[in-house]
Motif scaffolding. Structure first.
Motif, PDB file in Angstrom:
ATOM      1  N   TYR A   1       0.836  -1.209   0.000  1.00 45.36           N
ATOM      2  CA  TYR A   1       0.000   0.000   0.000  1.00 45.36           C
ATOM      3  C   TYR A   1       0.868   1.256   0.000  1.00 45.36           C
ATOM      4  O   TYR A   1       0.572   2.232  -0.709  1.00 45.36           O
ATOM      5  N   LEU A   2       1.948   1.246   0.774  1.00 42.74           N
ATOM      6  CA  LEU A   2       2.870   2.388   0.795  1.00 42.74           C
ATOM      7  C   LEU A   2       3.530   2.587  -0.566  1.00 42.74           C
ATOM      8  O   LEU A   2       3.638   3.717  -1.062  1.00 42.74           O
ATOM      9  N   TRP A   3       3.957   1.496  -1.186  1.00 42.42           N
ATOM     10  CA  TRP A   3       4.616   1.616  -2.482  1.00 42.42           C
ATOM     11  C   TRP A   3       3.647   2.012  -3.588  1.00 42.42           C
ATOM     12  O   TRP A   3       4.048   2.645  -4.577  1.00 42.42           O
ATOM     13  N   LEU A   4       2.379   1.655  -3.442  1.00 38.21           N
ATOM     14  CA  LEU A   4       1.377   2.176  -4.374  1.00 38.21           C
ATOM     15  C   LEU A   4       1.302   3.693  -4.260  1.00 38.21           C
ATOM     16  O   LEU A   4       1.228   4.399  -5.275  1.00 38.21           O
ATOM     17  N   HIS A   5       1.309   4.187  -3.029  1.00 42.57           N
ATOM     18  CA  HIS A   5       1.302   5.636  -2.790  1.00 42.57           C
ATOM     19  C   HIS A   5       2.508   6.301  -3.462  1.00 42.57           C
ATOM     20  O   HIS A   5       2.370   7.295  -4.196  1.00 42.57           O
ATOM     21  N   LEU A   6       3.682   5.738  -3.242  1.00 43.72           N
ATOM     22  CA  LEU A   6       4.898   6.300  -3.829  1.00 43.72           C
ATOM     23  C   LEU A   6       4.867   6.241  -5.353  1.00 43.72           C
ATOM     24  O   LEU A   6       5.258   7.202  -6.032  1.00 43.72           O
TER      25      LEU A   6
ATOM     26  N   THR B   1      10.314   6.938 -20.156  1.00 44.11           N
ATOM     27  CA  THR B   1      10.820   5.688 -19.578  1.00 44.11           C
ATOM     28  C   THR B   1      10.551   5.588 -18.078  1.00 44.11           C
ATOM     29  O   THR B   1       9.968   4.589 -17.624  1.00 44.11           O
ATOM     30  N   PRO B   2      10.934   6.569 -17.252  1.00 43.56           N
ATOM     31  CA  PRO B   2      10.599   6.460 -15.826  1.00 43.56           C
ATOM     32  C   PRO B   2       9.096   6.479 -15.571  1.00 43.56           C
ATOM     33  O   PRO B   2       8.621   5.859 -14.615  1.00 43.56           O
ATOM     34  N   PHE B   3       8.341   7.172 -16.433  1.00 39.68           N
ATOM     35  CA  PHE B   3       6.888   7.160 -16.297  1.00 39.68           C
ATOM     36  C   PHE B   3       6.359   5.735 -16.436  1.00 39.68           C
ATOM     37  O   PHE B   3       5.524   5.286 -15.646  1.00 39.68           O
ATOM     38  N   LEU B   4       6.841   5.016 -17.454  1.00 43.84           N
ATOM     39  CA  LEU B   4       6.363   3.656 -17.681  1.00 43.84           C
ATOM     40  C   LEU B   4       6.760   2.730 -16.537  1.00 43.84           C
ATOM     41  O   LEU B   4       5.987   1.842 -16.159  1.00 43.84           O
ATOM     42  N   PHE B   5       7.960   2.918 -15.982  1.00 39.62           N
ATOM     43  CA  PHE B   5       8.371   2.092 -14.844  1.00 39.62           C
ATOM     44  C   PHE B   5       7.473   2.370 -13.632  1.00 39.62           C
ATOM     45  O   PHE B   5       7.037   1.441 -12.946  1.00 39.62           O
ATOM     46  N   ALA B   6       7.197   3.646 -13.355  1.00 41.95           N
ATOM     47  CA  ALA B   6       6.322   3.989 -12.231  1.00 41.95           C
ATOM     48  C   ALA B   6       4.896   3.508 -12.487  1.00 41.95           C
ATOM     49  O   ALA B   6       4.212   3.041 -11.574  1.00 41.95           O
ATOM     50  N   TRP B   7       4.447   3.602 -13.729  1.00 39.52           N
ATOM     51  CA  TRP B   7       3.109   3.143 -14.116  1.00 39.52           C
ATOM     52  C   TRP B   7       2.980   1.630 -13.874  1.00 39.52           C
ATOM     53  O   TRP B   7       1.971   1.160 -13.354  1.00 39.52           O
ATOM     54  N   GLU B   8       4.021   0.897 -14.254  1.00 40.27           N
ATOM     55  CA  GLU B   8       4.000  -0.557 -14.059  1.00 40.27           C
ATOM     56  C   GLU B   8       4.047  -0.905 -12.571  1.00 40.27           C
ATOM     57  O   GLU B   8       3.365  -1.847 -12.127  1.00 40.27           O
ATOM     58  N   LEU B   9       4.833  -0.169 -11.793  1.00 40.69           N
ATOM     59  CA  LEU B   9       4.877  -0.403 -10.349  1.00 40.69           C
ATOM     60  C   LEU B   9       3.506  -0.149  -9.725  1.00 40.69           C
ATOM     61  O   LEU B   9       3.063  -0.909  -8.852  1.00 40.69           O
ATOM     62  N   MET B  10       2.827   0.895 -10.178  1.00 36.99           N
ATOM     63  CA  MET B  10       1.478   1.184  -9.698  1.00 36.99           C
ATOM     64  C   MET B  10       0.527   0.026 -10.012  1.00 36.99           C
ATOM     65  O   MET B  10      -0.277  -0.388  -9.167  1.00 36.99           O
TER      66      MET B  10
END
Length: 659
Positions: A115-120, A132-141
């Motif tokens: 839940y915390l990492w979803l927030h981040l 590129t970082p957008f896609l990595f953050a999008w995938e993490l979400m």
């Protein structure tokens, strides 16, 4: 300590959640969330005050340095994310307590960690400008949300819903990826959304990105994951998914619109408007038919995504038609509805979660009379229901009012085609609002009023203060937006300026908003006075409490002397049955049946879009995959022949290419 250091420190300290247990783990998670909120919100507030913020993190991803920057759109989404994630984490403290006896320490710690990492991840999504970082953050979400949905992994429906969500999100991810590649290799010059302004194929790239983000947002017909994931997830996760995760799709669309050349706004605005009207109207129609309260709320999320899309589409078309005030009002209404929906929808999911915790059922036909046992939950659910229906003096009215106001004031300013566009927006919003009122009168009356319909409500009692307080906080913000709309619209207008730099709302429009707030305040004051007068009068009256009147006959099942959800919506179902996909199952009485046996009557709604666009193609693919299993013979010599055949084909293709 810098804001960047606080965010990085929260990431590094998050594994400590696995070393803690019980309330200590909960408070540690809350402290980490608060650190993220303080660090990101302080920057967002500074941006709204006119400052610029951009930093190089010093972190490299695939050889590219990651930058973080905020504009008004990012700052707005940071505030929405933080508020919803805070209330969700706060509410979960009481909601997850019953799971401590059935879930291991590792599972509960992993839930807090995820839940915390979803927030981040969501904070990073709205902060990074590079592709590129957008896609990595999008995938993490996506991955963290998938894990949260599958929290009750021992239930097959939870796993199925989580996998359904994961697969569809990755289909959307592919569309976003292709859109960014198209931008880069067709003159955009960079692997980012800003390249839309330079690419030779802006419409094609925008459509690809629009489809990808529409999967996340839940626009019809790309919505089919949403009615399954929301009911399967824990209620605080459902509130977050509806409140902010689906809004990340809206963020992607709004980010792309900034860079889309203005000459294409009319066509793309019309596309968004048509899809949004369909999503809004069909979403609320499907919601009326649901008997699972969380599935009903999920379809209302689709409805409200449609309202947001109407504001965005009308804003783009308003600019293209030469009406900057209409465009500003429409953009402002759509963007404000992002905040409003995150508030009242998370409140409704939290209230539904409180009911589920006490009754262990989401099926409305088994509930009833809960207002006597859970009065605060009933009041908070009613508050959210009034807000989502767009009724004054609550926040949902303000955002819809802005779209209405712009449409009515410009309906005679253009030709017949423009008038028809505005009329379609007005009628669709009116239809959505009317059907929403119909739906929530059904839900509230069946769940909270009348008599209990089953033993599920026998042991129900009011939930803990830790679950009520975050809902109360949301209720206060809902009222604040309804009472002082001008304060909030001032900041929303800053976001709208990203799309219309030279446009602003005339003083007459802002004065109207102030009068709306004053009228709302007077209404609430009169209501408070009436309640006080009634309480004074009731002091001299001896109040008697008893069971709800059973229409003179209380000897049979409560369903015989009060409305059920099915009977309440029966007339509407008969009108809308051709588009609803309704299935009715019942056992009729036999003519020779002297002593009646047990009979049943059930009505279910099956989403026709899901059946035709997901289930049929999926079943066809599964059929052919099963047919292809003949090649899996299990014999080594066959597999050697497959390899040899592959080499022959590759060699032949290479030979033909050389010729």
């Amino acid at each position: 300590m810098t804001n960047q250091s606080i965010l990085l420190g929260s990431m590094l300290l998050s594994p400590l959640l696995f070393l803690l247990q019980g309330q200590l783990r909960y408070w540690a998670a809350m402290l980490l969330h608060l650190a993220v909120i303080v660090a990101s919100s302080s920057v967002a507030i500074a941006v709204f005050q006119g400052q610029t913020w951009a930093i190089n993190t010093g972190i490299y991803l695939l050889g590219e340095p990651i930058r973080l920057e905020l504009d008004a759109l990012s700052a707005f989404f940071v505030m929405v994310i933080n508020l919803t994630m805070l209330t969700g984490a706060w509410y979960s403290g009481g909601y997850l307590k019953p799971y401590e006896s059935s879930k291991s320490v590792i599972e509960l710690s992993f839930h807090r960690f995820t839940y915390l990492w979803l927030h981040l991840a969501m904070i990073v999504v709205v902060m990074v400008p590079q592709g590129t970082p957008f896609l990595f953050a999008w995938e993490l979400m996506t991955l963290t949300a998938f894990i949260l949905v599958a929290f009750e992994w021992e239930k097959p429906e939870s796993v199925h819903a989580a996998l359904n969500y994961l697969v569809q999100m990755h289909v959307g991810f592919v569309f976003i990826l292709i859109g960014l590649f198209l931008i880069q290799y067709q003159g955009g010059g960079s692997f980012s959304f800003s390249g839309l302004a330079k690419t030779q194929m802006p419409v094609q790239a925008f459509l690809l990105l629009l489809i990808g983000f529409a999967f996340k947002a839940g626009f019809m017909p790309l919505h089919t994951w949403l009615p399954h994931a929301h009911p399967a997830a824990p209620s605080h996760v459902s509130g977050v998914m509806s409140g902010v995760i689906i809004k990340m799709g809206i963020y992607g669309i709004l980010r792309c619109v900034i860079y889309l050349p203005k000459e294409h706004w009319m066509t793309m605005g019309a596309t968004i408007l048509i899809v949004s009207i369909i999503s809004g109207v069909m979403g609320v129609i499907y919601a009326i038919m649901q008997h699972d309260v969380k599935k009903l709320l999920a379809y209302h999320s689709i409805e409200n995504i449609g309202i947001i899309g109407i504001g965005i589409g009308l804003g783009m078309m308003g600019y293209a038609l030469g009406h900057p005030v209409l465009a500003t009002l429409a953009f402002a209404g759509g963007i404000l509805h992002i905040l409003n929906h995150s508030l009242f929808k998370s409140l409704l999911f939290y209230s539904a979660g409180s009911v589920y915790q006490q009754t262990h059922t989401r099926y409305v036909e088994k509930l009833g009379g809960l207002i006597k046992k859970m009065p605060y939950t009933a009041f908070l659910f009613l508050l959210g229901a009034l807000a989502i229906c767009g009724l004054p003096p609550f926040n949902g009215f303000i955002s819809e009012f802005l779209i209405y106001y712009g449409s009515f004031n410009h309906i005679g300013a253009g030709d017949m085609n423009e008038a028809l566009i505005l009329l379609a927006c007005i009628l669709s919003l009116a239809l959505i609002g009317g059907l929403a009122i119909f739906c929530f009168t059904k839900v509230f009356s069946i769940v909270f009023l009348g008599s209990s319909r089953s033993a599920s409500t026998t042991g129900a009692q009011e939930v803990s203060l830790s679950m009520l307080l975050p809902q109360g906080l949301i209720g206060l913000v809902i009222l604040a937006i309804g009472l002082v709309p001008g304060f909030f619209v001032h900041y929303i207008e800053q976001v709208a300026h990203l799309y219309l730099p030279d446009a602003s709302l005339p003083h007459a429009y802002l004065d109207t908003l102030r009068y709306v707030g004053i009228a709302s305040g007077i209404f609430i004051l009169l209501l408070v006075i009436l309640v006080l007068l009634r309480s004074i009068q009731q002091r001299r009256v001896e109040v008697a409490y008893g069971p709800t009147w059973g229409c003179g006959y209380t000897g049979a099942d409560p369903a015989l002397h009060q409305y059920t959800a099915t009977s309440y919506a029966d007339n509407f179902v008969q009108l809308a049955e051709p588009i609803l996909g309704v299935e009715t199952h019942y056992s009729p009485f036999a003519e020779t049946e002297i002593f009646p046996q047990t009979h049943h009557f059930e009505r279910h709604q099956h989403d026709p879009m899901e059946a035709n666009l997901v289930e049929k193609p999926g079943n066809a693919l599964l059929y052919y995959l099963q047919k292809s299993a003949v090649f899996q013979s299990g014999k080594l010599q066959h597999y050697l022949w497959y390899g040899l055949l592959f080499l022959i084909v590759v060699g032949a293709m290479s030979y033909l290419k050389l010729l």
